[in-house]
Design an enzyme around this catalytic site. Sequence first.
Site, PDB file in Angstrom:
ATOM      1  N   ASP A 110     -20.614  -5.837  27.192  1.00 49.39           N
ATOM      2  CA  ASP A 110     -20.256  -5.563  28.586  1.00 49.39           C
ATOM      3  C   ASP A 110     -19.399  -4.310  28.657  1.00 49.39           C
ATOM      4  O   ASP A 110     -18.901  -3.825  27.633  1.00 49.39           O
ATOM      5  CB  ASP A 110     -19.506  -6.770  29.182  1.00 49.39           C
ATOM      6  CG  ASP A 110     -19.730  -6.918  30.686  1.00 49.39           C
ATOM      7  OD1 ASP A 110     -19.960  -5.899  31.364  1.00 49.39           O
ATOM      8  OD2 ASP A 110     -19.661  -8.058  31.183  1.00 49.39           O
ATOM      9  N   ASP A 163     -21.623  -1.429  34.956  1.00 49.87           N
ATOM     10  CA  ASP A 163     -21.267  -2.817  34.651  1.00 49.87           C
ATOM     11  C   ASP A 163     -22.381  -3.707  35.205  1.00 49.87           C
ATOM     12  O   ASP A 163     -22.402  -3.994  36.387  1.00 49.87           O
ATOM     13  CB  ASP A 163     -19.915  -3.137  35.291  1.00 49.87           C
ATOM     14  CG  ASP A 163     -19.499  -4.581  35.131  1.00 49.87           C
ATOM     15  OD1 ASP A 163     -20.166  -5.315  34.381  1.00 49.87           O
ATOM     16  OD2 ASP A 163     -18.513  -4.975  35.780  1.00 49.87           O
ATOM     17  N   HIS A 197     -25.386  -8.682  30.986  1.00 47.72           N
ATOM     18  CA  HIS A 197     -25.806  -9.240  32.285  1.00 47.72           C
ATOM     19  C   HIS A 197     -26.548  -8.219  33.143  1.00 47.72           C
ATOM     20  O   HIS A 197     -26.230  -7.038  33.152  1.00 47.72           O
ATOM     21  CB  HIS A 197     -24.649  -9.898  33.031  1.00 47.72           C
ATOM     22  CG  HIS A 197     -23.525  -9.003  33.479  1.00 47.72           C
ATOM     23  ND1 HIS A 197     -23.523  -8.387  34.704  1.00 47.72           N
ATOM     24  CD2 HIS A 197     -22.364  -8.651  32.890  1.00 47.72           C
ATOM     25  CE1 HIS A 197     -22.394  -7.698  34.847  1.00 47.72           C
ATOM     26  NE2 HIS A 197     -21.680  -7.831  33.758  1.00 47.72           N
ATOM     27  N   HIS A 220     -16.824  -1.156  39.095  1.00 41.19           N
ATOM     28  CA  HIS A 220     -17.212  -1.751  40.385  1.00 41.19           C
ATOM     29  C   HIS A 220     -17.172  -0.736  41.525  1.00 41.19           C
ATOM     30  O   HIS A 220     -16.997  -1.103  42.683  1.00 41.19           O
ATOM     31  CB  HIS A 220     -16.358  -2.999  40.719  1.00 41.19           C
ATOM     32  CG  HIS A 220     -16.711  -4.184  39.857  1.00 41.19           C
ATOM     33  ND1 HIS A 220     -16.316  -5.470  40.152  1.00 41.19           N
ATOM     34  CD2 HIS A 220     -17.437  -4.278  38.725  1.00 41.19           C
ATOM     35  CE1 HIS A 220     -16.779  -6.305  39.222  1.00 41.19           C
ATOM     36  NE2 HIS A 220     -17.458  -5.585  38.346  1.00 41.19           N
ATOM     37  N   GLU A 276     -23.632 -13.200  36.250  1.00 38.60           N
ATOM     38  CA  GLU A 276     -22.362 -13.094  35.521  1.00 38.60           C
ATOM     39  C   GLU A 276     -21.211 -12.822  36.474  1.00 38.60           C
ATOM     40  O   GLU A 276     -20.135 -13.390  36.347  1.00 38.60           O
ATOM     41  CB  GLU A 276     -22.459 -11.962  34.476  1.00 38.60           C
ATOM     42  CG  GLU A 276     -21.274 -11.908  33.501  1.00 38.60           C
ATOM     43  CD  GLU A 276     -20.121 -11.024  33.941  1.00 38.60           C
ATOM     44  OE1 GLU A 276     -19.101 -10.999  33.237  1.00 38.60           O
ATOM     45  OE2 GLU A 276     -20.188 -10.372  35.006  1.00 38.60           O
TER      46      GLU A 276
HETATM   47 ZN   LIG Z   1     -19.731  -6.993  33.520  1.00 37.70          ZN
END
Ligand SMILES: [Zn+2]
Length: 367
Positions: free
Chosen positions: A236, A183, A69, A328, A213
């Site tokens: 991923d 990510d 993604h 994140h 995503e």
């Molecule tokens: Zn991801």
Amino acid sequence: MSISHDEIFNYVKILSEAVGPSGREYDVRRIVIDMIKDFADKVWIDSIGNLIAVKKGNSSGSKLMVTAHMDEIGMFVTHIEDSGFLRVQPIGGVSERALVFQRVVVKTKNGKTYRGVVGLKPPHTIKPEEARQIPEIRELFIDVGASSRDEVKNMGIDIGDIVTLDRDVIKIGSNRITGKAFDDRVGMVVAIKAFQSIENSNIDVYLVLTVQEEVGLKGARTAAFAIDPHIALAIDTTVANDIPGVPPNEWCTALGKGPAIKVADGRSASGIIVHKEIVDKLIEVASILNIPYQLEILAGGTTDASIIQLNREGVPTGVVSIPTRYLHSSVEVADLNDIANAIKLIKGFTESISSDWIKRLRGLEIK
Ligand SMILES: [Zn+2]
């Protein structure tokens, strides 16, 4: 085939530093087009914004869809204070812990970018209890260096503009890299480099760089419907929690121990339980090519694979993950050897599967 760490680092750096929260992946997509167009038989953008590239195999017919993604978590500007501070709402799984005192980029609808910071009261003026609390996102504010609402408006910043973390990618230690949006920009690098290097495949490879995503696997859903793949792989990042305070029995994956072959994810395995023959095949390919790997069961979170596997009558779908610490955040850490080995694994898997094998995975006639 051997892809150097420098080559990987350069790709990660270009993609990671681009601004592309969910639904606004334009900059990332523009960069990727140049990376793949010379290696594909056909390239197009679909109506939701996915970028799709096809490389035909030797004996066409079976379709492998490989996804990563393009979007990252971020924020929308929701309000401009009279004093010139911006208020925001999250796009995807934004954690307040990862936002406070960070630099951000604000991108206007006309494509202008501004630097800003997520401010908070300094330690000098707060009580010890408050110092330990993590504010909610609605309490946070962004300082773009303006002193009034009019000044912000004159910069061209408005409600609905996007905000992402701002961080350049650097190397730490001998094999590791740190930055934001690994990510899934690191997953993209794996998918793109593998796609570039596939030489001898029996099947057609559909590389799909998906949108949205982080807000519900949306691009993967529509792409799977359109392409109607016979088999799929999602690439991923996954949790590497081999850090102080987490006992080894709770580690999902560890850095530097190889790409992770997913067995299952989601709470109580509600995301995906990967088709056993795909897990076995990935292990077999890794063993033959001497690629280190780890088996992954992730207790929370999932990937594009979860929606692709449910396309039409069902698609046997696997996941190769790149272990990543501090997901994140603006200081995600990944290992260049894991990335290089993930590329080899995807290439090896793609070149080793046949239409007959795929057919067998997709059902068995009893009578
Ligand atoms: Zn991801």
